[in-house]
Scaffold this motif. Sequence first.
Motif, PDB file in Angstrom:
ATOM      1  N   GLY A 155     -83.213 -46.649 -80.748  1.00  0.00           N
ATOM      2  CA  GLY A 155     -84.308 -45.563 -80.111  1.00  0.00           C
ATOM      3  C   GLY A 155     -83.476 -45.089 -78.813  1.00  0.00           C
ATOM      4  O   GLY A 155     -83.867 -43.701 -78.400  1.00  0.00           O
ATOM      5  N   SER A 156     -83.078 -46.012 -77.947  1.00  0.00           N
ATOM      6  CA  SER A 156     -82.425 -45.493 -76.828  1.00  0.00           C
ATOM      7  C   SER A 156     -81.140 -44.489 -76.811  1.00  0.00           C
ATOM      8  O   SER A 156     -81.113 -43.663 -76.305  1.00  0.00           O
ATOM      9  CB  SER A 156     -81.982 -46.762 -75.950  1.00  0.00           C
ATOM     10  N   VAL A 157     -80.435 -44.761 -77.960  1.00  0.00           N
ATOM     11  CA  VAL A 157     -79.094 -44.033 -78.117  1.00  0.00           C
ATOM     12  C   VAL A 157     -79.669 -42.576 -78.882  1.00  0.00           C
ATOM     13  O   VAL A 157     -79.376 -41.500 -78.493  1.00  0.00           O
ATOM     14  CB  VAL A 157     -78.176 -44.644 -78.980  1.00  0.00           C
ATOM     15  N   LEU A 158     -80.701 -42.656 -79.590  1.00  0.00           N
ATOM     16  CA  LEU A 158     -81.201 -41.541 -80.180  1.00  0.00           C
ATOM     17  C   LEU A 158     -81.988 -40.439 -79.521  1.00  0.00           C
ATOM     18  O   LEU A 158     -81.575 -39.200 -79.459  1.00  0.00           O
ATOM     19  CB  LEU A 158     -82.280 -41.884 -81.511  1.00  0.00           C
ATOM     20  N   PHE A 159     -82.732 -41.023 -78.464  1.00  0.00           N
ATOM     21  CA  PHE A 159     -83.667 -40.021 -78.019  1.00  0.00           C
ATOM     22  C   PHE A 159     -82.885 -39.771 -76.384  1.00  0.00           C
ATOM     23  O   PHE A 159     -83.543 -38.974 -75.749  1.00  0.00           O
ATOM     24  CB  PHE A 159     -84.984 -40.780 -77.532  1.00  0.00           C
ATOM     25  N   ARG A 160     -81.757 -40.422 -76.136  1.00  0.00           N
ATOM     26  CA  ARG A 160     -81.289 -40.133 -74.989  1.00  0.00           C
ATOM     27  C   ARG A 160     -79.950 -39.110 -75.222  1.00  0.00           C
ATOM     28  O   ARG A 160     -79.763 -38.219 -74.377  1.00  0.00           O
ATOM     29  CB  ARG A 160     -80.536 -41.480 -74.193  1.00  0.00           C
ATOM     30  N   HIS A 161     -79.213 -39.403 -76.271  1.00  0.00           N
ATOM     31  CA  HIS A 161     -78.090 -38.537 -76.379  1.00  0.00           C
ATOM     32  C   HIS A 161     -78.118 -37.490 -77.644  1.00  0.00           C
ATOM     33  O   HIS A 161     -77.324 -36.731 -77.890  1.00  0.00           O
ATOM     34  CB  HIS A 161     -76.888 -39.568 -76.961  1.00  0.00           C
ATOM     35  N   TRP A 162     -79.164 -37.938 -78.675  1.00  0.00           N
ATOM     36  CA  TRP A 162     -79.107 -36.966 -79.874  1.00  0.00           C
ATOM     37  C   TRP A 162     -80.446 -36.355 -79.846  1.00  0.00           C
ATOM     38  O   TRP A 162     -81.069 -36.204 -81.309  1.00  0.00           O
ATOM     39  CB  TRP A 162     -78.952 -38.039 -81.237  1.00  0.00           C
ATOM     40  N   VAL A 163     -81.224 -36.293 -79.072  1.00  0.00           N
ATOM     41  CA  VAL A 163     -82.626 -35.792 -78.988  1.00  0.00           C
ATOM     42  C   VAL A 163     -82.490 -34.135 -79.767  1.00  0.00           C
ATOM     43  O   VAL A 163     -83.567 -33.942 -80.628  1.00  0.00           O
ATOM     44  CB  VAL A 163     -83.383 -35.844 -78.184  1.00  0.00           C
ATOM     45  N   LEU A 164     -81.503 -33.201 -79.076  1.00  0.00           N
ATOM     46  CA  LEU A 164     -81.659 -31.896 -79.505  1.00  0.00           C
ATOM     47  C   LEU A 164     -81.416 -32.004 -80.948  1.00  0.00           C
ATOM     48  O   LEU A 164     -81.829 -31.115 -82.030  1.00  0.00           O
ATOM     49  CB  LEU A 164     -80.602 -31.346 -78.890  1.00  0.00           C
ATOM     50  N   PRO A 165     -80.245 -32.508 -81.757  1.00  0.00           N
ATOM     51  CA  PRO A 165     -80.162 -32.419 -83.058  1.00  0.00           C
ATOM     52  C   PRO A 165     -81.348 -32.947 -83.995  1.00  0.00           C
ATOM     53  O   PRO A 165     -81.680 -32.506 -84.988  1.00  0.00           O
ATOM     54  CB  PRO A 165     -78.871 -33.284 -83.283  1.00  0.00           C
ATOM     55  N   PHE A 166     -82.052 -33.979 -83.512  1.00  0.00           N
ATOM     56  CA  PHE A 166     -83.206 -34.596 -83.979  1.00  0.00           C
ATOM     57  C   PHE A 166     -84.251 -33.592 -84.024  1.00  0.00           C
ATOM     58  O   PHE A 166     -84.985 -33.332 -85.172  1.00  0.00           O
ATOM     59  CB  PHE A 166     -83.716 -35.876 -83.251  1.00  0.00           C
ATOM     60  N   GLU A 167     -84.504 -32.689 -83.014  1.00  0.00           N
ATOM     61  CA  GLU A 167     -85.749 -31.771 -83.036  1.00  0.00           C
ATOM     62  C   GLU A 167     -85.082 -30.677 -84.002  1.00  0.00           C
ATOM     63  O   GLU A 167     -85.970 -29.951 -84.598  1.00  0.00           O
ATOM     64  CB  GLU A 167     -86.052 -31.420 -81.602  1.00  0.00           C
ATOM     65  N   ALA A 168     -83.770 -30.131 -83.945  1.00  0.00           N
ATOM     66  CA  ALA A 168     -83.415 -29.037 -84.747  1.00  0.00           C
ATOM     67  C   ALA A 168     -83.522 -29.414 -86.128  1.00  0.00           C
ATOM     68  O   ALA A 168     -83.804 -28.442 -87.077  1.00  0.00           O
ATOM     69  CB  ALA A 168     -81.863 -28.918 -84.458  1.00  0.00           C
ATOM     70  N   LEU A 169     -83.344 -30.589 -86.600  1.00  0.00           N
ATOM     71  CA  LEU A 169     -83.539 -31.073 -87.860  1.00  0.00           C
ATOM     72  C   LEU A 169     -85.057 -30.842 -88.709  1.00  0.00           C
ATOM     73  O   LEU A 169     -85.106 -30.565 -89.563  1.00  0.00           O
ATOM     74  CB  LEU A 169     -82.979 -32.349 -88.278  1.00  0.00           C
ATOM     75  N   SER A 170     -85.839 -31.657 -87.486  1.00  0.00           N
ATOM     76  CA  SER A 170     -87.089 -31.122 -87.813  1.00  0.00           C
ATOM     77  C   SER A 170     -87.819 -29.505 -87.927  1.00  0.00           C
ATOM     78  O   SER A 170     -88.482 -29.570 -89.139  1.00  0.00           O
ATOM     79  CB  SER A 170     -87.979 -31.842 -86.799  1.00  0.00           C
ATOM     80  N   VAL A 171     -87.156 -28.733 -87.133  1.00  0.00           N
ATOM     81  CA  VAL A 171     -87.561 -27.612 -87.070  1.00  0.00           C
ATOM     82  C   VAL A 171     -86.963 -26.631 -88.610  1.00  0.00           C
ATOM     83  O   VAL A 171     -87.472 -26.013 -89.360  1.00  0.00           O
ATOM     84  CB  VAL A 171     -86.898 -26.821 -85.808  1.00  0.00           C
ATOM     85  N   LEU A 172     -85.659 -27.506 -88.957  1.00  0.00           N
ATOM     86  CA  LEU A 172     -85.129 -26.886 -90.272  1.00  0.00           C
ATOM     87  C   LEU A 172     -85.913 -27.173 -91.398  1.00  0.00           C
ATOM     88  O   LEU A 172     -86.070 -26.294 -92.314  1.00  0.00           O
ATOM     89  CB  LEU A 172     -83.619 -27.476 -90.208  1.00  0.00           C
ATOM     90  N   LEU A 173     -86.496 -28.618 -91.442  1.00  0.00           N
ATOM     91  CA  LEU A 173     -87.303 -28.756 -92.419  1.00  0.00           C
ATOM     92  C   LEU A 173     -88.554 -28.114 -92.580  1.00  0.00           C
ATOM     93  O   LEU A 173     -89.112 -27.737 -93.721  1.00  0.00           O
ATOM     94  CB  LEU A 173     -87.720 -30.486 -92.556  1.00  0.00           C
ATOM     95  N   LEU A 174     -89.266 -27.655 -91.538  1.00  0.00           N
ATOM     96  CA  LEU A 174     -90.319 -27.083 -91.313  1.00  0.00           C
ATOM     97  C   LEU A 174     -90.079 -25.538 -92.135  1.00  0.00           C
ATOM     98  O   LEU A 174     -90.940 -24.911 -92.666  1.00  0.00           O
ATOM     99  CB  LEU A 174     -90.901 -27.019 -89.939  1.00  0.00           C
ATOM    100  N   ALA A 175     -88.921 -25.041 -91.536  1.00  0.00           N
ATOM    101  CA  ALA A 175     -88.575 -23.614 -92.083  1.00  0.00           C
ATOM    102  C   ALA A 175     -88.329 -23.731 -93.500  1.00  0.00           C
ATOM    103  O   ALA A 175     -88.791 -22.915 -94.105  1.00  0.00           O
ATOM    104  CB  ALA A 175     -87.312 -23.057 -91.153  1.00  0.00           C
TER     105      ALA A 175
END
Length: 216
Positions: A155-175
Amino acid sequence: MTSAAATAATAAAAAENHGFLSPTGVEIAFLLVGLVTLGAAVVTVTTRQLVHAALWLVVALGGLAVEYLLLTAEFIAWVQVLIYVGSVVVLLLFGLMLTRAPIGRSPDADSGNRPVALAVALAAAAALVWVVVDAFRTTVIDLDGAAQGSTGVTGSVLFRHWVLPFEALSVLLLAALVGAIVLSRKNAAAEAGATETGATDAPATDARGADREGNR
């Protein structure tokens, strides 16, 4: 000696006492599962039946989850199962149903650009392998030790260094879901228009037929 130093010392000792010519049972299982996963991925992108492609995608993603388990990353493995196998594949199946995709073999599923797609896939695979090997060339994971993929570290690595790709993936699935709904509504409107046109033409045809009978 701290726990990090003890872990590093254990990994170094494991690296010294282990070689490529004497694989362990975990490494053999990792290789076999990797081959099955690779085969499922190849079938996913080569089959002409869309539903079969989605089901083979489940096998490929499940194989990745098993690989994570063999690498002692239990949290990542269950995230793979819950999110990708349990959510993304279900989303794809809903998209197939909403767009009324054909169940059987579909010739439209093959674009005819297989050489280009194969070249792009090989280039992407080569680049990914080179990046991973270059980044983890000297890293050794002690598969017999404690689990490395803990919830806190991940969780520390994901939301500290990879939060932007994580949110972009959620937007892609919604689209993708919104696009499937839009396509299904267009198909429904076209079918409704065709039905109304047929219903309008039917009385006119009957009237012309009646006039011909009267003239006779």
